[in-house]
Write a protein that holds these residues in place. Structure first.
Motif, mmCIF file in Angstrom:
data_model
loop_
_atom_site.group_PDB
_atom_site.id
_atom_site.type_symbol
_atom_site.label_atom_id
_atom_site.label_comp_id
_atom_site.label_asym_id
_atom_site.label_seq_id
_atom_site.Cartn_x
_atom_site.Cartn_y
_atom_site.Cartn_z
ATOM 1 N N ALA A 36 25.973 54.580 93.180
ATOM 2 C CA ALA A 36 25.171 53.385 92.964
ATOM 3 C C ALA A 36 25.581 52.317 93.969
ATOM 4 O O ALA A 36 26.604 52.426 94.626
ATOM 5 C CB ALA A 36 25.394 52.879 91.548
ATOM 6 N N CYS A 40 24.055 58.600 89.725
ATOM 7 C CA CYS A 40 24.515 57.246 90.061
ATOM 8 C C CYS A 40 23.555 56.586 91.041
ATOM 9 O O CYS A 40 23.237 55.404 90.916
ATOM 10 C CB CYS A 40 25.917 57.272 90.662
ATOM 11 N N VAL A 63 26.878 55.713 85.181
ATOM 12 C CA VAL A 63 28.079 55.115 84.592
ATOM 13 C C VAL A 63 28.497 53.798 85.272
ATOM 14 O O VAL A 63 28.794 52.819 84.583
ATOM 15 C CB VAL A 63 29.237 56.151 84.550
ATOM 16 N N PRO A 64 28.497 53.723 86.605
ATOM 17 C CA PRO A 64 28.841 52.420 87.198
ATOM 18 C C PRO A 64 27.927 51.300 86.696
ATOM 19 O O PRO A 64 28.339 50.149 86.571
ATOM 20 C CB PRO A 64 28.649 52.646 88.700
ATOM 21 N N MET A 114 26.953 50.807 83.839
ATOM 22 C CA MET A 114 27.244 50.363 82.478
ATOM 23 C C MET A 114 27.776 48.933 82.447
ATOM 24 O O MET A 114 27.697 48.262 81.425
ATOM 25 C CB MET A 114 28.248 51.313 81.809
ATOM 26 N N ARG A 115 28.314 48.483 83.567
ATOM 27 C CA ARG A 115 28.802 47.108 83.533
ATOM 28 C C ARG A 115 27.660 46.086 83.577
ATOM 29 O O ARG A 115 27.883 44.899 83.347
ATOM 30 C CB ARG A 115 29.847 46.859 84.624
ATOM 31 N N ARG A 130 34.957 49.479 89.600
ATOM 32 C CA ARG A 130 33.853 49.668 88.661
ATOM 33 C C ARG A 130 34.015 48.999 87.313
ATOM 34 O O ARG A 130 33.042 48.599 86.710
ATOM 35 C CB ARG A 130 33.595 51.164 88.456
ATOM 36 N N PHE A 190 33.784 47.907 80.410
ATOM 37 C CA PHE A 190 32.487 48.316 79.868
ATOM 38 C C PHE A 190 32.579 49.456 78.859
ATOM 39 O O PHE A 190 31.605 49.774 78.191
ATOM 40 C CB PHE A 190 31.442 48.557 80.962
#
Ligand code: SF4
Lengths: 162, 458
Positions: free
Chosen positions: A42, A68, A74-75, A77-78, B40, B45
């Motif tokens: 990502a 990604c 997953v990255p 998710m923040r 990350r 998270f």
């Protein structure tokens, strides 16, 4: 890494193509006139964004490669948190027990983007190949199609996330 | 005039990094720094996620050693449930870890580092990679590729997927092996053994001659060494307890439990890297520099407990003069560990437990905090979770294998740069040697961070 699961097919591939840029090769500057680029990951920081743009400019066919790149996965998710500061504070201020501070060195340590982007939100892409990671047989079929000069087929069996 | 040169990006490693080399006014190296440039935020998270998801999420930290995270997350989960997992589950998990150490070390040696040894530090950078190796020494490259495939396939046989298998769970694993799968492993084992024995013989020959100087220059210095050892002092990768030794071979601490890791590991932050700097707390920041991973594991253990690897370990110690303090010996240690893993896989597949269907203990949330540990290919990995009554994550801390080596990686690049770069002469071959200092450690930087990577083709 899934790419290397192509195992001995890599010999055939090497015979058909020149690898001009890759994390497993020593070329530091993205070359011009690249035919195909598989972009994984990502877009999470300023440097990712910058290099994505260079890749787009210098490449005929850009493939968004892996979940990604396709969805931010997953990255990404923040992105549920309000800004990149929240994740940084947790890791470096709360969990750093000596010299807690936020990493900051312009030009060396790239700043995070507030939101992690899937690749196609940063640049235009020509193909998507989902999967976390896409497994070797699918990568092979995809590349073979591109090599033969036609668009890779995206049918039910080849579209798989996770 | 003083000057800084930056190597960007460091290549043939997993993940994204740069190296800064600081030159003084006469062009000598005053210092060098290794920067990890991705981040990350897993520690934040993951909050609010069910702890059962942690294996699946944290495995995405890394494409090379996802199994390590699967194991550390599952072991933390076991403790939150408060269960002893069935013996068959432990053996199956061990088998997967042995397979992963094999594939990951094979990747490090054959795909990433051996082009330097076999094609030359100063060879054409456009060819100095696994594809160049495939041209120059087809059989060696093929052997390496197939050895990695052997490890990857065992992971797939167990978990139904080569990368990010959702197979370990708190309490055990999801599925056992079958006779046919074991037969495949048994079949391919001799070939893998032959490949690694040849590679070891070749590398030992190079160490005596072409690579003699590298032993002294590529990161030779005293430090502590840390890792797991079994209760009887044997080499360990899954259970056991933590041991710390110094460069003289004295045991500084033994039988440390991961539960108290915060008593003996501190984490410092420097503004110029996203990778934190863990150190051995009793000695303080920087003085408490320690190394983990293959080199450390060979230094701290009493023996492997398998005949071939034990013979190699004795020779390794002979060559190193006791404790191995050169980071260049990471490569050597990695090859010996592959050999040991193959021997241990050979022993394990005869164990009828691998076919057992009793592989998972079930329970609810019984503890609200737990720490799990495993030996990743690159070293000791810690997962630390706090959960609520429902098993939702409240807090996470991860200490990643590669991170443990951060101080030592910085020292290594500085030592190499100071040796090769004089009068401001920064030619490509020197850069490559400095980067190779990092490749010693086979760092997995995605593990501290993660994001975009490019795998472009022609
Ligand atoms: S394997 Fe999955 S987590 Fe890793 S880069 Fe690819 S899509 Fe992302």
């Amino acid at each position: 890494m899934s790419f290397l699961d192509l195992d001995e097919w890599l010999f055939d591939l090497a015979a058909a193509v020149d690898v001009v840029y890759s994390p497993i090769a020593d070329v530091k500057i993205y070359p011009e006139n690249v035919d195909i680029c598989l972009v994984e990951g990502a877009v999470a920081n300023e440097e990712n964004l910058e290099i994505a743009k260079i890749v787009r400019k210098n490449t005929k066919t850009v493939v968004s490669f892996g979940d990604c790149a396709v969805t931010a996965n997953v990255p990404g998710m923040r992105n549920m948190l309000d800004s990149s500061g929240t994740v940084l504070e947790r890791s470096y201020l709360e969990l750093g027990d000596t010299t807690p501070q936020l990493p900051y060195e312009p030009g060396i340590v790239p700043e995070l983007l507030d939101r992690v982007l899937p690749l196609h939100q940063a640049i235009e892409v020509d193909y998507f190949m989902p999967g976390c990671p896409p497994d070797a047989p699918r990568i092979k079929a995809f590349i073979e199609a591109l090599l033969a000069g036609h668009a890779p087929e995206l049918v039910r069996e080849t579209i798989k996330f996770g | 005039m003083s000057q800084t040169v930056v190597i960007d990006p460091v290549t043939r490693i997993e993940g994204h990094a740069k190296i800064s080399i600081f030159l003084d006014d006469v062009g000598e190296v005053s210092n060098a720094r290794f920067h990890v440039v991705e981040y990350r935020g897993f520690e934040k998270f993951c909050e609010g996620r069910p702890m059962w998801e942690m294996a699946g999420i944290t495995a995405r930290i890394c494409g090379i050693c996802p199994v390590s995270h699967l194991l550390a997350a599952a072991k933390t989960g076991d403790k939150i449930l408060g269960v002893n997992i069935p013996i068959a589950a432990e053996k199956l998990r061990r088998l997967m870890n042995l397979a992963q150490i094999t594939q990951s070390h094979a990747l490090s040696f054959f795909h990433l580092s051996s082009p330097d040894f076999l094609l030359g530090w100063d060879s054409d950078p456009a060819k100095r990679n696994v594809f160049g190796l495939m041209e120059a020494d087809k059989e060696l490259a093929r052997g390496g590729i197939r050895l990695r495939q052997f490890g990857q396939t065992i992971i797939e046989l167990l978990g139904a997927k080569k990368i990010h298998a959702a197979w370990t769970v708190p309490g055990g694993v999801r599925s056992p092996l079958t006779e046919e799968k074991i037969a495949w492993i048994r079949d391919r084992l001799p070939e893998s053994m032959e490949t690694i024995e040849n590679a070891l013989a070749l590398f030992k020959k190079l160490l005596l001659d072409e690579l003699k100087d590298e032993i002294e220059i590529f990161g030779k210095f005293p430090s502590l060494f840390m890792g797991l050892v079994a209760d009887n002092g044997d080499w360990e990768h899954y259970g056991g307890a933590i041991r710390v030794k110094d460069s003289e071979g004295n045991i500084v601490a033994d039988k440390l439990s991961e539960d108290n890791y915060q008593d003996f590991i501190g984490e410092a932050v420097e503004p110029w890297s996203y990778l934190k700097f863990p150190y051995y707390k009793p000695l303080g920041y920087e003085k408490g520099m320690y190394r983990v991973g293959p080199l450390a594991r060979l230094n701290i253990c009493d023996r492997f407990g398998t005949p071939k690897a034990d013979a190699e370990l004795a020779e390794f110690r002979d060559r190193a003069g006791g404790m191995a303090t050169s980071s260049f010996f990471y490569h050597y240690a990695r090859l010996i560990e592959i050999l040991a893993c193959l021997e241990k896989i050979g022993d394990l597949i005869d164990d009828p437990d691998l076919l057992s269907s009793r592989i998972r203990a079930k329970a609810g949330v019984n503890n609200l905090e737990a720490v799990g540990v495993s030996e990743a290919p690159r070293g000791t990995l810690f997962h630390h979770y706090n959960v609520d009554e429902n098993g939702l994550i409240e807090k996470v801390n991860l200490i990643i294998a590669t991170g443990n080596n951060n101080l030592a990686m910085n020292k290594t690049v500085t030592q190499i740069a100071q040796n090769y770069i004089h009068n401001g002469d920064v030619s490509e071959g020197f850069f490559n040697r400095v980067e190779a200092g990092i490749r010693n450690f086979d760092p997995c930087l995605s593990c501290s961070t993660h994001a975009i990577g490019q795998m472009p083709w022609w």
